[in-house]
Design a protein around this motif. Structure first.
Motif, PDB file in Angstrom:
ATOM      1  N   LEU A 145      15.994  26.764  43.241  1.00  0.00           N
ATOM      2  CA  LEU A 145      15.079  27.173  44.304  1.00  0.00           C
ATOM      3  C   LEU A 145      15.690  28.332  45.090  1.00  0.00           C
ATOM      4  CD1 LEU A 145      12.396  26.343  45.660  1.00  0.00           C
ATOM      5  CD2 LEU A 145      13.672  24.716  47.022  1.00  0.00           C
ATOM      6  N   HIS A 146      14.894  29.351  45.377  1.00  0.00           N
ATOM      7  CA  HIS A 146      15.328  30.487  46.188  1.00  0.00           C
ATOM      8  C   HIS A 146      15.820  29.940  47.535  1.00  0.00           C
ATOM      9  CE1 HIS A 146      14.997  34.028  48.742  1.00  0.00           C
ATOM     10  NE2 HIS A 146      14.980  34.756  47.624  1.00  0.00           N
ATOM     11  N   PRO A 147      16.876  30.528  48.127  1.00  0.00           N
ATOM     12  CA  PRO A 147      17.407  30.004  49.400  1.00  0.00           C
ATOM     13  C   PRO A 147      16.363  29.867  50.502  1.00  0.00           C
ATOM     14  CG  PRO A 147      18.913  31.621  48.488  1.00  0.00           C
ATOM     15  CD  PRO A 147      17.683  31.639  47.609  1.00  0.00           C
ATOM     16  N   ALA A 148      15.453  30.824  50.631  1.00  0.00           N
ATOM     17  CA  ALA A 148      14.404  30.706  51.660  1.00  0.00           C
ATOM     18  C   ALA A 148      13.477  29.542  51.333  1.00  0.00           C
ATOM     19  CB  ALA A 148      13.613  32.007  51.768  1.00  0.00           C
ATOM     20  N   GLY A 149      13.181  29.352  50.061  1.00  0.00           N
ATOM     21  CA  GLY A 149      12.366  28.217  49.641  1.00  0.00           C
ATOM     22  C   GLY A 149      13.070  26.899  49.894  1.00  0.00           C
ATOM     23  N   ARG A 150      14.390  26.883  49.691  1.00  0.00           N
ATOM     24  CA  ARG A 150      15.173  25.664  49.935  1.00  0.00           C
ATOM     25  C   ARG A 150      15.095  25.278  51.412  1.00  0.00           C
ATOM     26  NH1 ARG A 150      18.677  23.512  46.872  1.00  0.00           N
ATOM     27  NH2 ARG A 150      19.011  25.390  45.647  1.00  0.00           N
ATOM     28  N   ARG A 151      15.292  26.259  52.288  1.00  0.00           N
ATOM     29  CA  ARG A 151      15.259  25.960  53.725  1.00  0.00           C
ATOM     30  C   ARG A 151      13.866  25.535  54.161  1.00  0.00           C
ATOM     31  NH1 ARG A 151      17.703  28.871  58.779  1.00  0.00           N
ATOM     32  NH2 ARG A 151      16.786  27.545  60.350  1.00  0.00           N
ATOM     33  N   ALA A 152      12.859  26.286  53.725  1.00  0.00           N
ATOM     34  CA  ALA A 152      11.481  25.975  54.118  1.00  0.00           C
ATOM     35  C   ALA A 152      11.028  24.639  53.527  1.00  0.00           C
ATOM     36  CB  ALA A 152      10.540  27.098  53.682  1.00  0.00           C
ATOM     37  N   GLY A 153      11.337  24.400  52.255  1.00  0.00           N
ATOM     38  CA  GLY A 153      10.936  23.151  51.608  1.00  0.00           C
ATOM     39  C   GLY A 153      11.609  21.943  52.221  1.00  0.00           C
ATOM     40  N   SER A 154      12.893  22.083  52.518  1.00  0.00           N
ATOM     41  CA  SER A 154      13.624  20.984  53.146  1.00  0.00           C
ATOM     42  C   SER A 154      13.027  20.649  54.511  1.00  0.00           C
ATOM     43  CB  SER A 154      15.104  21.366  53.278  1.00  0.00           C
ATOM     44  OG  SER A 154      15.822  20.343  53.888  1.00  0.00           O
ATOM     45  N   LEU A 155      12.736  21.681  55.299  1.00  0.00           N
ATOM     46  CA  LEU A 155      12.126  21.456  56.612  1.00  0.00           C
ATOM     47  C   LEU A 155      10.754  20.799  56.469  1.00  0.00           C
ATOM     48  CD1 LEU A 155      12.273  21.887  59.692  1.00  0.00           C
ATOM     49  CD2 LEU A 155      11.211  24.127  59.316  1.00  0.00           C
ATOM     50  N   LEU A 156       9.979  21.245  55.495  1.00  0.00           N
ATOM     51  CA  LEU A 156       8.649  20.695  55.276  1.00  0.00           C
ATOM     52  C   LEU A 156       8.694  19.206  54.958  1.00  0.00           C
ATOM     53  CD1 LEU A 156       5.575  21.312  54.892  1.00  0.00           C
ATOM     54  CD2 LEU A 156       6.108  21.712  52.494  1.00  0.00           C
TER      55      LEU A 156
END
Length: 195
Positions: A145-156
């Motif tokens: 997962l792209h780092p921005a996707g990792r952060r956003a997905g984890s928060l979601l």
């Protein structure tokens, strides 16, 4: 003029064999000056500017982040808006598990995902869904997962699906512990016997 963007090359069958040749234009990350120009035009907050480093110049992520920032002035709300944009259809149980696993593991194999999702049909659906996402890359080690996707997905998933998030983490931890107990190289008793 019609522009079609896709991860896969356009086949001649799709074009109908009418002599139309597809033109491939490689996409590249935006440079710092281009990111500044995009964010200046979008009037984004300073917190979102700090988040730009996570997007690593990815034009899609930067544009979605700027758009989300315009609607949500709080950084966490902007990240949640980004997550909803880059993870469409995430709210099915198997897809939530897949998103949690991919948000916490650097790489996720199809086999590991199959271990988390009991129904093989749901596993296949989750894998197809992950492959359809612009922020997921299929590497030789598995899905990343792209780092921005990792952060956003984890928060979601932590914000909207806390119980599912915790269950997947517990399951992944238990599986890792079970794998270690089966590995004689990591078993202290086995190591003493062999010395």
């Amino acid at each position: 003029t019609v522009f079609i963007a896709d991860r896969a090359a356009i086949s001649l069958t799709w074009l109908g064999g009418g002599g139309i040749a597809p033109f491939e234009l490689p996409l590249a990350p935006l440079g710092d000056a281009q990111v500044t120009e995009l964010f200046d035009a979008s009037v984004v907050s300073s917190g979102t500017r700090e988040m730009a480093s996570l997007a690593a110049g990815n034009p899609l992520l930067l544009t979605l982040l700027a758009d989300s920032d315009r609607k949500n002035r709080c950084l966490d709300d902007a990240m949640l808006g980004l997550a909803k944009a880059i993870f469409p259809g995430y709210d099915e149980a198997a897809r939530i598990k897949a998103l949690v696993a991919l948000a916490v593991a650097p790489v996720l194999t199809h086999e590991a995902l199959g271990g988390l999702i009991a129904d093989p049909a749901d596993t296949r659906d989750a894998i197809r869904w992950l492959h359809s996402l612009a922020v997921v890359e299929d590497t030789c080690e598995g899905l990343a997962l792209h780092p921005a996707g990792r952060r956003a997905g984890s928060l979601l998933v932590r914000t909207h699906h806390r119980a599912a998030y915790q269950r997947v983490l517990d399951d992944m931890s238990a599986r890792k512990a079970a794998e270690r107990s089966l590995d004689p190289a990591e078993d202290p008793l086995e190591a003493r016997r062999s010395s």
